[in-house]
Motif scaffolding. Structure first.
Motif, PDB file in Angstrom:
ATOM      1  N   MET A   1       0.850  -1.211   0.000  1.00 16.14           N
ATOM      2  CA  MET A   1       0.000   0.000   0.000  1.00 16.14           C
ATOM      3  C   MET A   1       0.879   1.253   0.000  1.00 16.14           C
ATOM      4  N   ASN A   2       0.413   2.302  -0.681  1.00 17.09           N
ATOM      5  CA  ASN A   2       1.180   3.544  -0.715  1.00 17.09           C
ATOM      6  C   ASN A   2       1.317   4.142   0.678  1.00 17.09           C
ATOM      7  N   LYS A   3       2.260   5.083   0.764  1.00 21.75           N
ATOM      8  CA  LYS A   3       2.509   5.739   2.052  1.00 21.75           C
ATOM      9  C   LYS A   3       1.242   6.486   2.509  1.00 21.75           C
ATOM     10  N   LEU A   4       0.946   6.423   3.803  1.00 25.48           N
ATOM     11  CA  LEU A   4      -0.303   7.016   4.303  1.00 25.48           C
ATOM     12  C   LEU A   4      -0.121   8.342   5.032  1.00 25.48           C
ATOM     13  N   ILE A   5       1.096   8.619   5.479  1.00 27.62           N
ATOM     14  CA  ILE A   5       1.251   9.858   6.275  1.00 27.62           C
ATOM     15  C   ILE A   5       2.328  10.766   5.704  1.00 27.62           C
ATOM     16  N   HIS A  24      -2.685  13.010   6.324  1.00 32.47           N
ATOM     17  CA  HIS A  24      -2.713  11.561   6.077  1.00 32.47           C
ATOM     18  C   HIS A  24      -3.694  11.250   4.937  1.00 32.47           C
ATOM     19  N   LEU A  25      -3.624  10.017   4.456  1.00 35.42           N
ATOM     20  CA  LEU A  25      -4.451   9.626   3.299  1.00 35.42           C
ATOM     21  C   LEU A  25      -5.395   8.454   3.602  1.00 35.42           C
ATOM     22  N   LEU A  26      -5.851   8.344   4.849  1.00 36.34           N
ATOM     23  CA  LEU A  26      -6.721   7.205   5.197  1.00 36.34           C
ATOM     24  C   LEU A  26      -7.981   7.149   4.340  1.00 36.34           C
ATOM     25  N   LYS A  27      -8.491   8.339   3.970  1.00 32.41           N
ATOM     26  CA  LYS A  27      -9.739   8.386   3.194  1.00 32.41           C
ATOM     27  C   LYS A  27      -9.583   7.640   1.858  1.00 32.41           C
ATOM     28  N   GLU A  28      -8.349   7.713   1.324  1.00 33.08           N
ATOM     29  CA  GLU A  28      -8.099   7.086   0.005  1.00 33.08           C
ATOM     30  C   GLU A  28      -8.218   5.569   0.047  1.00 33.08           C
ATOM     31  N   THR A  29      -8.194   4.981   1.212  1.00 32.39           N
ATOM     32  CA  THR A  29      -8.282   3.512   1.298  1.00 32.39           C
ATOM     33  C   THR A  29      -9.694   3.026   0.983  1.00 32.39           C
ATOM     34  N   GLY A  30     -10.690   3.920   1.050  1.00 34.14           N
ATOM     35  CA  GLY A  30     -12.081   3.526   0.808  1.00 34.14           C
ATOM     36  C   GLY A  30     -12.725   2.834   2.010  1.00 34.14           C
ATOM     37  N   LEU A  31     -11.951   2.590   3.047  1.00 35.95           N
ATOM     38  CA  LEU A  31     -12.474   1.836   4.202  1.00 35.95           C
ATOM     39  C   LEU A  31     -13.422   2.655   5.077  1.00 35.95           C
ATOM     40  N   PHE A  32     -13.513   3.962   4.777  1.00 30.81           N
ATOM     41  CA  PHE A  32     -14.344   4.822   5.624  1.00 30.81           C
ATOM     42  C   PHE A  32     -15.538   5.394   4.849  1.00 30.81           C
ATOM     43  N   ASP A  33     -15.791   4.817   3.657  1.00 32.88           N
ATOM     44  CA  ASP A  33     -16.987   5.205   2.889  1.00 32.88           C
ATOM     45  C   ASP A  33     -18.222   4.640   3.591  1.00 32.88           C
ATOM     46  N   ASP A  34     -19.396   5.177   3.252  1.00 33.61           N
ATOM     47  CA  ASP A  34     -20.636   4.743   3.917  1.00 33.61           C
ATOM     48  C   ASP A  34     -20.815   3.223   3.885  1.00 33.61           C
ATOM     49  N   ASP A  35     -20.601   2.598   2.695  1.00 32.31           N
ATOM     50  CA  ASP A  35     -20.848   1.152   2.570  1.00 32.31           C
ATOM     51  C   ASP A  35     -19.968   0.349   3.508  1.00 32.31           C
ATOM     52  N   LYS A  36     -18.685   0.745   3.557  1.00 30.55           N
ATOM     53  CA  LYS A  36     -17.728   0.025   4.408  1.00 30.55           C
ATOM     54  C   LYS A  36     -18.058   0.235   5.880  1.00 30.55           C
ATOM     55  N   LEU A  37     -18.461   1.447   6.228  1.00 25.73           N
ATOM     56  CA  LEU A  37     -18.809   1.713   7.633  1.00 25.73           C
ATOM     57  C   LEU A  37     -20.063   0.943   8.025  1.00 25.73           C
ATOM     58  N   HIS A 100      -7.838  -2.736  10.894  1.00 27.38           N
ATOM     59  CA  HIS A 100      -6.673  -2.923  11.758  1.00 27.38           C
ATOM     60  C   HIS A 100      -5.388  -2.844  10.938  1.00 27.38           C
ATOM     61  N   GLU A 101      -5.413  -3.535   9.795  1.00 27.34           N
ATOM     62  CA  GLU A 101      -4.207  -3.594   8.965  1.00 27.34           C
ATOM     63  C   GLU A 101      -3.776  -2.195   8.500  1.00 27.34           C
ATOM     64  N   VAL A 102      -4.760  -1.415   8.055  1.00 29.68           N
ATOM     65  CA  VAL A 102      -4.410  -0.089   7.534  1.00 29.68           C
ATOM     66  C   VAL A 102      -3.922   0.826   8.678  1.00 29.68           C
ATOM     67  N   MET A 103      -4.511   0.674   9.877  1.00 26.16           N
ATOM     68  CA  MET A 103      -4.064   1.506  10.994  1.00 26.16           C
ATOM     69  C   MET A 103      -2.684   1.055  11.490  1.00 26.16           C
ATOM     70  N   GLU A 104      -2.398  -0.239  11.387  1.00 29.61           N
ATOM     71  CA  GLU A 104      -1.056  -0.715  11.753  1.00 29.61           C
ATOM     72  C   GLU A 104      -0.019  -0.080  10.833  1.00 29.61           C
ATOM     73  N   GLN A 105      -0.371  -0.004   9.547  1.00 26.65           N
ATOM     74  CA  GLN A 105       0.567   0.633   8.613  1.00 26.65           C
ATOM     75  C   GLN A 105       0.756   2.106   8.974  1.00 26.65           C
TER      76      GLN A 105
END
Ligand SMILES: [Fe+2]
Length: 315
Positions: A1-5, A24-37, A100-105
């Motif tokens: 995954m690309n650099k996040l911070i 940071h670029l957490l939004k770009e992961t798509g994990l925080f879109d409505d569907d994922k939430l 968890h994985e994305v936050m660990e990164q």
């Protein structure tokens, strides 16, 4: 995954002790879109979420705890968009490997540029709140690292060393868990606060116990929040815990809050012992369920009668 911070070693030198803010670029992961939430909400066990409703009674803002009442993740998101609600999905590492994985990164990247400090991170939470929600003046026990992902919010931060805004006895009560983390506040103190506008993509951490309040400004607000301690933060916790005990049970008036020297280490040992024997547990406040989300009026709530209130178990 690309650099996040986007944080350099120089910018991160106050990490763990001061205010540090970066992109940071957490939004770009798509994990925080409505569907994922919505998916995430659907798989969150009851013991891992808190949904809170805010309303003003007289001059006071009242926070109460509720239950999804069988609503789907999608409906819960809609309820938050239209209501006055604040949802905390606690300890996502337990039930969402992808978050968890994305936050660990992300935290791994922070650790790479903050080698000066050893952090002991416990749980990571996701906060989802209504466009007009507010978080009352309060202090948190650990150090907080806040990653803002969606919506806009205004964050007011006070100096934790200022005994007017955070008297020792107040912090002791929070640490002994005699009180919720909401604490006495006067509007007049706003002029002493640092004001930080949080836009999507801004991450910040601030000094341990720094009192703060938050006003959401626009849109569904989504953030990731992690709690951590440094060795010094653990000692501060121990010192206040022991001071609180001595003030309440031994009739003493401890004035030193130093986290260095023999006395500080002795207080930490005392705190450890007191926690081991669970001496304060009987006085700890209990979280009570007092409303349900309304399935017929998305965004509304059903108030429970006093006799129907019951404790909420959290893990
Ligand atoms: Fe907080």
């Amino acid at each position: 995954m690309n650099k996040l911070i986007d944080l350099t070693r120089e910018q991160g030198q106050d990490y763990g002790t001061g205010l540090v803010k970066f992109n940071h670029l957490l939004k770009e992961t798509g994990l925080f879109d409505d569907d994922k939430l919505a998916e995430l909400i659907d798989k969150t066990p009851r013991e891992f979420y808190m949904i809170t409703h805010m309303n003003v009674e007289g001059k006071k803002m009242i926070w109460r705890n509720g239950d999804f009442n069988g609503l789907s993740g999608k409906e819960v998101i809609e309820a938050i968009k239209h209501g006055q609600l604040w949802l905390c999905l606690r300890g996502i590492e337990t039930f969402s490997p992808e978050h968890h994985e994305v936050m660990e990164q992300a935290f791994g990247e922070v650790a790479n540029v903050t080698p000066h400090i050893k952090t002991d991170r416990s749980q990571t939470h996701i906060l989802i709140s209504s466009p007009n929600a507010s978080v009352l003046y309060h202090t948190d026990i650990p150090i907080i690292h806040h990653w803002h992902v969606r919506g806009k919010k205004r964050f007011y931060l006070w100096d934790e060393k200022d005994k007017t805004v955070l008297p020792d006895e107040t912090l002791e009560a929070v640490i002994l868990r005699e009180t919720e983390e909401e604490i006495h506040y006067e509007k007049d103190w706003d002029k002493f606060a640092s004001v930080i506008d949080l836009e999507p993509g801004i991450s910040c951490t601030w000094p341990q116990n720094g009192p703060h309040k938050v006003d959401n400004l626009d849109g569904l607000n989504v953030s990731v929040v992690a709690e951590y301690f440094t060795p010094q933060a653990k000692r501060k916790y121990g010192v206040y815990y022991a001071n609180g005990f001595m003030r309440r049970y031994l009739g003493l008036k401890p004035s030193s809050t130093s986290t260095e020297g023999l006395a500080a280490y002795a207080k930490c040992a005392l705190a450890l012992l007191l926690k081991k024997i669970k001496f304060a547990q009987a006085k700890e406040r209990e979280m009570m369920l007092s409303f349900l989300l309304d399935p017929k009026n998305i965004g509304g709530i059903i108030n429970l009668k006093q006799s129907e209130h019951k404790p909420i178990t959290q893990l």
